[in-house]
Write an enzyme that holds these catalytic residues in place. Structure first.
Site, mmCIF file in Angstrom:
data_model
loop_
_atom_site.group_PDB
_atom_site.id
_atom_site.type_symbol
_atom_site.label_atom_id
_atom_site.label_comp_id
_atom_site.label_asym_id
_atom_site.label_seq_id
_atom_site.Cartn_x
_atom_site.Cartn_y
_atom_site.Cartn_z
ATOM 1 N N SER A 43 39.243 44.363 43.234
ATOM 2 C CA SER A 43 39.503 45.764 42.352
ATOM 3 C C SER A 43 40.980 45.059 41.660
ATOM 4 O O SER A 43 41.614 45.922 40.883
ATOM 5 C CB SER A 43 39.746 46.903 43.177
ATOM 6 O OG SER A 43 40.728 46.626 44.099
ATOM 7 N N HIS A 107 43.239 43.613 52.785
ATOM 8 C CA HIS A 107 42.138 44.674 52.417
ATOM 9 C C HIS A 107 41.828 45.661 53.541
ATOM 10 O O HIS A 107 40.755 46.517 53.426
ATOM 11 C CB HIS A 107 40.601 43.776 52.334
ATOM 12 C CG HIS A 107 40.853 43.000 51.110
ATOM 13 N ND1 HIS A 107 41.370 43.118 49.780
ATOM 14 C CD2 HIS A 107 40.436 41.375 50.893
ATOM 15 C CE1 HIS A 107 41.012 42.153 48.898
ATOM 16 N NE2 HIS A 107 40.656 41.275 49.490
#
Ligand code: A3P
Length: 297
Positions: A43, A107
């Site tokens: 992302s 993450h």
């Protein structure tokens, strides 16, 4: 997939990183001065690492001899779950990057963060991206890995898409990951900043200033007048970073080819990959999952 992924605390972790996650949950002590950069994979982690590194170290850095000219952003901002970085600095050429105040990345889902992160006053910057571009970017990245590691053909996009939609993806379910951080940002606005890739692309100056304010180091009038905001944005742009020798031919400490982290860097590339049925399916899931949350993509 089941041979590589483990379901832990409601999310799918790659076997290679789960050990690091468990270790961090047990041993990592967050400091109030830490900045934790959290993303869903694909992302824009690489971009945000470059931006935050440049922002936080700006007083010591010159644009002519900037570490980003020689190193991939992933080698400047270590991932928590690559625990080797933290246990010994062997993987980093310059251990001073682990000096306080630290800039660290992960993450990990919010619920899985080490307790000390929640107990400390450290800042969390969370970046996510619309699920369709995230999926396409992840599928492309996985194919680069498959080709290199095992000379395997690309995975069929419909199989990968089906897994993603069922929540079985790296650190997935994607929607649950995003929602946890979105809610945390509403509950703890001084501690958690929630940003979308699309907003950063649309108004990068505004977002860099927002990041600086959130991290307690706003740009001074002098810095603004000297064009530092644009300087950092240009240095960290897809165009600049992707052209560098280190990012075209180098490898990061984790063994990945740096060029894999720079594919197109665009918003909306999913139109070139997803069928109308796929679009309808993922849009429906997104609508259902985010319903009532206030979050939209
Ligand atoms: P695409 O595959 O859509 O091109 P991550 O860094 O989290 O792995 O995400 C990778 C995605 O961010 C890739 O998207 C990549 O091209 C894009 N990206 C990398 N560097 C970028 C930058 N400096 N600016 C904008 N996007 C960038």
């Amino acid at each position: 997939l089941s041979t590589h992924y483990h379901l832990y605390q409601g999310f799918w972790f790659h076997a290679r990183y789960l050990d690091g996650v468990l270790w961090m949950q047990r041993h990592f002590t967050a400091a109030d001065s830490d900045t934790l950069l959290v993303t869903t994979p694909k992302s824009g982690t690489t971009w945000l690492k470059a931006l935050l590194f440049s922002l936080l170290h700006r007083s010591q850095l010159s644009s002519l001899d900037h570490p980003l000219l020689r190193r991939n952003p992933h080698d400047l901002v270590p991932f928590l779950e690559h625990r080797l970085y933290l246990e010994s600095n062997q993987s980093l050429e310059d251990p001073s990057f682990m000096a306080f105040p630290r800039l660290l990345a992960t993450h990990m889902p919010f619920a899985s963060l080490p307790v000390s992160v929640k107990d400390s006053k450290c800042k969390v910057v969370y970046l996510c991206r619309n699920p369709k571009d995230t999926f396409v970017s992840m599928w492309s990245f996985t194919n680069s890995l498959r080709l290199k590691d095992t000379a395997m053909d690309p995975s069929p996009i419909d199989e990968a898409f089906d897994s993603f939609c069922r929540g079985v993806s790296l650190y997935g379910p994607y929607w649950d990951h995003v929602l946890q951080y979105y809610r945390a940002s509403l509950e703890l606005p001084d501690r958690v900043l929630f940003i979308r890739y699309e907003e950063m692309k649309e108004s990068p100056r505004e977002h860099l200033r927002r990041l600086a304010r959130f991290l307690g180091c706003p740009f001074s009038e002098e810095e603004e007048a000297g064009g530092l905001v644009d300087g950092i944005l240009t240095q960290c742009s897809f165009e600049s970073l992707s052209k560098l020798e280190v990012n075209q031919r180098g490898k990061s400490a984790s063994g990945m080819e740096n060029r894999w982290f720079f594919r197109k860097g665009e918003v909306g590339d999913w139109v070139n990959y997803l069928s109308p049925e796929m679009i309808a399916r993922i849009d429906h899931i997104t609508e259902e999952k985010l319903q009532g949350s206030g979050l939209k993509f």
